[in-house]
Motif scaffolding. Sequence first.
Motif, PDB file in Angstrom:
ATOM      1  N   ASN A  47     -17.786  -7.767 -17.630  1.00  0.00           N
ATOM      2  CA  ASN A  47     -17.235  -9.092 -17.938  1.00  0.00           C
ATOM      3  C   ASN A  47     -17.590 -10.187 -16.940  1.00  0.00           C
ATOM      4  OD1 ASN A  47     -16.044  -9.034 -20.445  1.00  0.00           O
ATOM      5  ND2 ASN A  47     -14.037  -9.656 -19.677  1.00  0.00           N
ATOM      6  N   VAL A  48     -18.676  -9.992 -16.222  1.00  0.00           N
ATOM      7  CA  VAL A  48     -19.135 -11.008 -15.276  1.00  0.00           C
ATOM      8  C   VAL A  48     -20.578 -11.343 -15.640  1.00  0.00           C
ATOM      9  CG1 VAL A  48     -19.744 -11.507 -12.884  1.00  0.00           C
ATOM     10  CG2 VAL A  48     -17.648 -10.236 -13.401  1.00  0.00           C
ATOM     11  N   SER A  49     -20.832 -12.629 -15.837  1.00  0.00           N
ATOM     12  CA  SER A  49     -22.187 -13.071 -16.169  1.00  0.00           C
ATOM     13  C   SER A  49     -22.892 -13.495 -14.886  1.00  0.00           C
ATOM     14  CB  SER A  49     -22.143 -14.271 -17.119  1.00  0.00           C
ATOM     15  OG  SER A  49     -21.639 -13.880 -18.377  1.00  0.00           O
ATOM     16  N   ARG A  50     -24.144 -13.068 -14.750  1.00  0.00           N
ATOM     17  CA  ARG A  50     -24.907 -13.435 -13.558  1.00  0.00           C
ATOM     18  C   ARG A  50     -26.185 -14.125 -13.997  1.00  0.00           C
ATOM     19  NH1 ARG A  50     -25.855  -8.595 -10.319  1.00  0.00           N
ATOM     20  NH2 ARG A  50     -23.928  -9.217  -9.309  1.00  0.00           N
ATOM     21  N   ALA A  51     -26.354 -15.366 -13.567  1.00  0.00           N
ATOM     22  CA  ALA A  51     -27.554 -16.119 -13.934  1.00  0.00           C
ATOM     23  C   ALA A  51     -28.548 -16.083 -12.784  1.00  0.00           C
ATOM     24  CB  ALA A  51     -27.184 -17.566 -14.236  1.00  0.00           C
ATOM     25  N   ALA A  52     -29.805 -16.104 -13.101  1.00  0.00           N
ATOM     26  CA  ALA A  52     -30.844 -16.129 -12.073  1.00  0.00           C
ATOM     27  C   ALA A  52     -31.929 -17.112 -12.482  1.00  0.00           C
ATOM     28  CB  ALA A  52     -31.440 -14.739 -11.890  1.00  0.00           C
ATOM     29  N   ILE A  53     -32.300 -17.973 -11.534  1.00  0.00           N
ATOM     30  CA  ILE A  53     -33.378 -18.930 -11.765  1.00  0.00           C
ATOM     31  C   ILE A  53     -34.410 -18.627 -10.673  1.00  0.00           C
ATOM     32  CG2 ILE A  53     -33.995 -21.346 -12.054  1.00  0.00           C
ATOM     33  CD1 ILE A  53     -31.577 -20.548 -13.708  1.00  0.00           C
ATOM     34  N   VAL A  54     -35.625 -18.336 -11.074  1.00  0.00           N
ATOM     35  CA  VAL A  54     -36.669 -18.044 -10.093  1.00  0.00           C
ATOM     36  C   VAL A  54     -37.796 -19.061 -10.266  1.00  0.00           C
ATOM     37  CG1 VAL A  54     -38.338 -16.345  -9.258  1.00  0.00           C
ATOM     38  CG2 VAL A  54     -36.113 -15.584 -10.131  1.00  0.00           C
ATOM     39  N   GLU A 113     -23.952 -18.133 -22.367  1.00  0.00           N
ATOM     40  CA  GLU A 113     -24.710 -18.173 -21.125  1.00  0.00           C
ATOM     41  C   GLU A 113     -24.868 -19.546 -20.465  1.00  0.00           C
ATOM     42  OE1 GLU A 113     -28.416 -16.150 -22.004  1.00  0.00           O
ATOM     43  OE2 GLU A 113     -27.383 -14.219 -22.071  1.00  0.00           O
ATOM     44  N   GLY A 114     -24.596 -20.598 -21.207  1.00  0.00           N
ATOM     45  CA  GLY A 114     -24.763 -21.946 -20.664  1.00  0.00           C
ATOM     46  C   GLY A 114     -23.997 -22.256 -19.386  1.00  0.00           C
ATOM     47  N   PRO A 115     -22.701 -22.021 -19.360  1.00  0.00           N
ATOM     48  CA  PRO A 115     -21.899 -22.345 -18.175  1.00  0.00           C
ATOM     49  C   PRO A 115     -22.403 -21.731 -16.867  1.00  0.00           C
ATOM     50  CG  PRO A 115     -20.472 -22.058 -20.047  1.00  0.00           C
ATOM     51  CD  PRO A 115     -21.832 -21.581 -20.488  1.00  0.00           C
ATOM     52  N   VAL A 116     -22.719 -20.468 -16.890  1.00  0.00           N
ATOM     53  CA  VAL A 116     -23.187 -19.826 -15.647  1.00  0.00           C
ATOM     54  C   VAL A 116     -24.590 -20.314 -15.280  1.00  0.00           C
ATOM     55  CG1 VAL A 116     -24.270 -17.794 -16.707  1.00  0.00           C
ATOM     56  CG2 VAL A 116     -23.292 -17.639 -14.409  1.00  0.00           C
ATOM     57  N   LEU A 117     -25.354 -20.695 -16.273  1.00  0.00           N
ATOM     58  CA  LEU A 117     -26.703 -21.194 -15.992  1.00  0.00           C
ATOM     59  C   LEU A 117     -26.610 -22.543 -15.267  1.00  0.00           C
ATOM     60  CD1 LEU A 117     -28.794 -20.376 -19.194  1.00  0.00           C
ATOM     61  CD2 LEU A 117     -29.092 -19.494 -16.874  1.00  0.00           C
ATOM     62  N   LEU A 118     -25.692 -23.388 -15.705  1.00  0.00           N
ATOM     63  CA  LEU A 118     -25.547 -24.705 -15.065  1.00  0.00           C
ATOM     64  C   LEU A 118     -25.165 -24.523 -13.606  1.00  0.00           C
ATOM     65  CD1 LEU A 118     -23.659 -26.794 -17.771  1.00  0.00           C
ATOM     66  CD2 LEU A 118     -26.082 -26.827 -17.175  1.00  0.00           C
ATOM     67  N   LYS A 119     -24.350 -23.506 -13.343  1.00  0.00           N
ATOM     68  CA  LYS A 119     -23.919 -23.237 -11.977  1.00  0.00           C
ATOM     69  C   LYS A 119     -25.124 -22.863 -11.103  1.00  0.00           C
ATOM     70  CE  LYS A 119     -20.296 -20.532  -9.660  1.00  0.00           C
ATOM     71  NZ  LYS A 119     -19.279 -19.453  -9.845  1.00  0.00           N
ATOM     72  N   ALA A 120     -26.050 -22.121 -11.682  1.00  0.00           N
ATOM     73  CA  ALA A 120     -27.245 -21.705 -10.936  1.00  0.00           C
ATOM     74  C   ALA A 120     -28.231 -22.872 -10.806  1.00  0.00           C
ATOM     75  CB  ALA A 120     -27.919 -20.528 -11.647  1.00  0.00           C
ATOM     76  N   PHE A 121     -28.372 -23.652 -11.854  1.00  0.00           N
ATOM     77  CA  PHE A 121     -29.302 -24.788 -11.821  1.00  0.00           C
ATOM     78  C   PHE A 121     -28.886 -25.776 -10.729  1.00  0.00           C
ATOM     79  CE2 PHE A 121     -30.368 -24.052 -16.503  1.00  0.00           C
ATOM     80  CZ  PHE A 121     -31.668 -23.637 -16.226  1.00  0.00           C
ATOM     81  N   ALA A 122     -27.577 -25.908 -10.544  1.00  0.00           N
ATOM     82  CA  ALA A 122     -27.063 -26.847  -9.543  1.00  0.00           C
ATOM     83  C   ALA A 122     -27.504 -26.489  -8.132  1.00  0.00           C
ATOM     84  CB  ALA A 122     -25.537 -26.889  -9.629  1.00  0.00           C
ATOM     85  N   LYS A 123     -27.895 -25.247  -7.914  1.00  0.00           N
ATOM     86  CA  LYS A 123     -28.321 -24.816  -6.575  1.00  0.00           C
ATOM     87  C   LYS A 123     -29.818 -24.989  -6.317  1.00  0.00           C
ATOM     88  CE  LYS A 123     -24.880 -21.080  -6.296  1.00  0.00           C
ATOM     89  NZ  LYS A 123     -24.715 -19.612  -6.116  1.00  0.00           N
ATOM     90  N   LEU A 124     -30.569 -25.248  -7.376  1.00  0.00           N
ATOM     91  CA  LEU A 124     -32.021 -25.342  -7.242  1.00  0.00           C
ATOM     92  C   LEU A 124     -32.479 -26.415  -6.247  1.00  0.00           C
ATOM     93  CD1 LEU A 124     -33.715 -23.354  -8.758  1.00  0.00           C
ATOM     94  CD2 LEU A 124     -34.118 -25.069 -10.527  1.00  0.00           C
ATOM     95  N   GLN A 125     -33.368 -26.006  -5.360  1.00  0.00           N
ATOM     96  CA  GLN A 125     -33.902 -26.920  -4.341  1.00  0.00           C
ATOM     97  C   GLN A 125     -35.235 -27.510  -4.775  1.00  0.00           C
ATOM     98  OE1 GLN A 125     -31.995 -27.663  -1.489  1.00  0.00           O
ATOM     99  NE2 GLN A 125     -30.614 -26.609  -2.917  1.00  0.00           N
TER     100      GLN A 125
END
Length: 229
Positions: A56-63, A95-107
């Motif tokens: 029950n935990v979604s983990r998003a990854a942006i590479v 999946e949208g909500p967790v993705l936005l959280k990861a996108f916000a960290k992108l440098q």
Amino acid sequence: MTVKPLLPEKPLHDWGLSPEDARKLQTTLSAQLTDEPLALDDISLVAGVDVSVKDNVSRAAIVVLTFPGMEIIEIERATRPTDYPYVPTLLTFREGPVLLKAFAKLQNRPDVYLFDGMGRIHPRQAGIAAHMGLWLNAPTIGVGKSHLLGNYDPPGNEKGDYSPLFYKGKQLGVVLRTRTNVKPVYISPGNRMTLASAIEIVMACTPKYRLPEPIRAAHNAAGDDDMID
DNA sequence: GCGACAG
DNA sequence: ATCTTGTCGC
């Protein structure tokens, strides 16, 4: 001075919508998608996007990888409770909500994003790649691993062969053979992207395996157990 | 009405 | 998505 943020200051919309409202929103959003060609010469950074779910935990990854070298230069991850159920055609709301959280960290600022899922190959042409492409206001491509909808003839067996996928009389994407004699993938443009550019970009990002390197990298990053949120 | 159904 | 070992084939 400040740098232009990757995501909009004002949210495009709320999440947690009823299936009925979610579908209406998809119809509204898809009308805002644009077809813009993106030449390989104008790409220097590509991003792979993926989400995994466990307990029950979604983990998003942006590479983020260099193009065309495919060298990884950044990996960002985020986790969040998986609240929305899996409903075919409404994957973005899960999946949208967790993705936005990861996108916000992108440098870094990728020139194009490859998503694990559909772009316009969707009943309302609003697959996850198309939908998130509007939040990012950037070029996006949907790379699906299996069939969702539409009709098509099997593509040739050689790497690079592809056949058009139609849905209700419209061509929404193609079924592309990224590796000789290997199950094809479902390619469709998301936002600010043309089908022709999408095919070209996906092939350029797929030198060795069935799936593009950016997506393979994101899948690995989303799956690794250790997580620092 | 019946079957299909990204991840 | 996730549950899981070995095994066939290029």
